[in-house]
Enzyme design. Structure first.
Site, PDB file in Angstrom:
ATOM      1  N   SER A 179      50.260 -20.937  32.732  1.00 32.32           N
ATOM      2  CA  SER A 179      50.106 -20.540  31.217  1.00 32.32           C
ATOM      3  C   SER A 179      49.707 -18.985  31.122  1.00 32.32           C
ATOM      4  O   SER A 179      48.821 -18.598  31.622  1.00 32.32           O
ATOM      5  CB  SER A 179      49.191 -21.307  30.432  1.00 32.32           C
ATOM      6  OG  SER A 179      48.881 -20.851  29.381  1.00 32.32           O
ATOM      7  N   THR A 238      49.509 -27.729  25.587  1.00 31.79           N
ATOM      8  CA  THR A 238      51.194 -27.768  26.106  1.00 31.79           C
ATOM      9  C   THR A 238      51.250 -29.129  26.864  1.00 31.79           C
ATOM     10  O   THR A 238      50.553 -29.837  26.763  1.00 31.79           O
ATOM     11  CB  THR A 238      50.985 -26.329  26.974  1.00 31.79           C
ATOM     12  OG1 THR A 238      52.577 -26.493  27.185  1.00 31.79           O
ATOM     13  CG2 THR A 238      50.286 -26.418  28.408  1.00 31.79           C
ATOM     14  N   LYS A 286      50.894 -32.787  23.898  1.00 35.32           N
ATOM     15  CA  LYS A 286      50.892 -32.368  22.464  1.00 35.32           C
ATOM     16  C   LYS A 286      50.735 -33.723  21.592  1.00 35.32           C
ATOM     17  O   LYS A 286      50.363 -33.608  20.265  1.00 35.32           O
ATOM     18  CB  LYS A 286      52.117 -31.583  21.904  1.00 35.32           C
ATOM     19  CG  LYS A 286      52.133 -30.367  22.676  1.00 35.32           C
ATOM     20  CD  LYS A 286      53.307 -29.651  22.450  1.00 35.32           C
ATOM     21  CE  LYS A 286      53.400 -28.104  23.253  1.00 35.32           C
ATOM     22  NZ  LYS A 286      54.461 -27.473  22.823  1.00 35.32           N
ATOM     23  N   ASP A 332      53.977 -24.212  16.781  1.00 35.54           N
ATOM     24  CA  ASP A 332      55.194 -23.983  17.912  1.00 35.54           C
ATOM     25  C   ASP A 332      56.463 -23.911  16.919  1.00 35.54           C
ATOM     26  O   ASP A 332      57.299 -22.810  17.258  1.00 35.54           O
ATOM     27  CB  ASP A 332      55.211 -25.409  18.630  1.00 35.54           C
ATOM     28  CG  ASP A 332      54.532 -25.623  19.968  1.00 35.54           C
ATOM     29  OD1 ASP A 332      54.323 -24.576  20.303  1.00 35.54           O
ATOM     30  OD2 ASP A 332      54.424 -26.590  20.408  1.00 35.54           O
ATOM     31  N   ALA A 336      63.442 -35.048  23.854  1.00 35.88           N
ATOM     32  CA  ALA A 336      63.087 -35.755  22.843  1.00 35.88           C
ATOM     33  C   ALA A 336      61.537 -36.027  22.873  1.00 35.88           C
ATOM     34  O   ALA A 336      61.024 -36.826  22.377  1.00 35.88           O
ATOM     35  CB  ALA A 336      63.595 -36.964  22.582  1.00 35.88           C
ATOM     36  N   GLY A 337      60.866 -34.995  23.348  1.00 39.24           N
ATOM     37  CA  GLY A 337      59.257 -34.904  23.429  1.00 39.24           C
ATOM     38  C   GLY A 337      58.907 -34.130  22.320  1.00 39.24           C
ATOM     39  O   GLY A 337      59.330 -34.054  21.223  1.00 39.24           O
ATOM     40  N   GLY A 338      57.308 -33.795  22.490  1.00 39.55           N
ATOM     41  CA  GLY A 338      56.745 -33.245  21.407  1.00 39.55           C
ATOM     42  C   GLY A 338      57.139 -31.993  20.822  1.00 39.55           C
ATOM     43  O   GLY A 338      57.168 -31.645  19.579  1.00 39.55           O
ATOM     44  N   TYR A 360      58.894 -20.374  29.836  1.00 36.95           N
ATOM     45  CA  TYR A 360      58.767 -19.047  30.013  1.00 36.95           C
ATOM     46  C   TYR A 360      58.242 -18.601  31.205  1.00 36.95           C
ATOM     47  O   TYR A 360      57.953 -19.189  32.020  1.00 36.95           O
ATOM     48  CB  TYR A 360      58.084 -18.340  28.681  1.00 36.95           C
ATOM     49  CG  TYR A 360      56.472 -18.889  28.784  1.00 36.95           C
ATOM     50  CD1 TYR A 360      55.698 -18.069  29.686  1.00 36.95           C
ATOM     51  CD2 TYR A 360      56.203 -20.045  28.364  1.00 36.95           C
ATOM     52  CE1 TYR A 360      54.436 -18.386  29.628  1.00 36.95           C
ATOM     53  CE2 TYR A 360      54.742 -20.323  28.560  1.00 36.95           C
ATOM     54  CZ  TYR A 360      54.062 -19.641  29.175  1.00 36.95           C
ATOM     55  OH  TYR A 360      52.777 -19.974  29.345  1.00 36.95           O
ATOM     56  N   GLY A 419      61.325 -18.783  26.782  1.00 35.18           N
ATOM     57  CA  GLY A 419      60.317 -19.008  25.525  1.00 35.18           C
ATOM     58  C   GLY A 419      59.270 -18.166  25.241  1.00 35.18           C
ATOM     59  O   GLY A 419      58.204 -18.606  24.668  1.00 35.18           O
TER      60      GLY A 419
END
Length: 264
Positions: free
Chosen positions: A15, A60, A64, A100, A122-124, A209, A229
């Site tokens: 991160s 992250t 989430k 986000d 199809a997640g957060g 990213y 990202g």
């Protein structure tokens, strides 16, 4: 007293959030420090947050949705999607926000008018982005390996498909919201599918990213205009930092020093 902030995730060692937020705190003489916290069990998030004495945190993958459930109160856009990426300690109560989606809209501004988007996953992150796209009247399709997580998106009247029943269309933008390529060299769907999809889009974006994922490598090899990202991360980070400091610092200054951290 110095304020402490952190980011929760698994993995979290990659991160850039500590670099970004600490750059702002240092240059603007704000008495705070930002760290990383590896969190394996999302159910432990609230307990961990308060045991560390945090003033705020970012969240992250894959926590989430767990963060949403951990909050005493959820405000703004996060209420629409059930997904939280920013937490604030407000007098011992855990308050949740989502930065986000607006961060991503900031990132794709340079692509111009986008009217049709295919979202992979199809997640957060997908939930937040799809809801935000729909607010802007963008036509959205969602492609996911399994059908079970697509129910949420069907209720939003998105065109939803699994790998088995996918019907190709033409898109302005294709966005990968899966973690494929983060810790591995996987594509977000079988290569036959991804190649066809990339042939039928103008632009490509990946929420990951800091590395050229196999998805972006393939897009690049096909001559597509793409983004990772990083700009999304910057956009959401500026909005999160504003919440952390309760608007005590100017947004332009936050953006300036956060952007500088990307050059380190």
């Amino acid at each position: 007293m110095k304020k402490l902030f952190s980011i929760f995730g698994n993995p979290v060692s990659h991160s850039r959030s500590p670099l970004m937020h600490n750059s702002v705190f240092k240059h603007l003489n704000y008495d705070a420090c930002y760290t990383r916290t590896l969190l394996e069990n999302g159910d432990e998030l609230k307990k961990t947050f308060f045991s560390l004495g945090l003033s705020g945190a970012n969240v992250t993958v894959p926590h989430k949705e767990a963060a949403y459930n951990a909050c005493d109160e959820v405000r703004g856009f996060a209420n629409n999607v059930g997904v939280v990426n920013t937490l604030i300690n407000e007098n011992g109560r855990l308050i949740g926000y989502n930065t986000d989606a607006d961060g991503f809209m900031y990132a794709i501004e340079e692509f111009g008018a986008i009217k049709k988007i295919l979202v992979l996953g199809a997640g957060g992150t997908a939930k937040a982005l799809v809801s935000r796209f729909l607010e802007d009247k963008i036509e959205v399709s969602v492609l996911n390996r399994s059908a079970s997580r697509l129910e949420y998106f069907k209720e939003l009247n998105c065109l939803c498909n699994t790998w088995e029943d996918f019907e190709l269309q033409k898109y302005d933008l294709v966005v990968n919201t899966t973690s494929a390529g983060l810790k591995d060299e996987n594509l977000p769907a079988p290569i036959e599918l991804i190649e066809k999809i990339l042939q039928n889009t103008n632009y490509v974006a990946d929420a990951i990213y800091g590395k050229m994922t196999p998805f972006l490598q393939l897009a690049n090899s096909m001559g597509k205009t793409y983004k990772d990202g990083a700009d999304m991360l910057l956009g959401q980070g500026v909005l999160a930092n504003e919440l952390f400091v309760n608007k005590a610092l100017a947004k332009e200054d936050i953006q300036k020093y956060m952007a500088q951290s990307f050059k380190i």
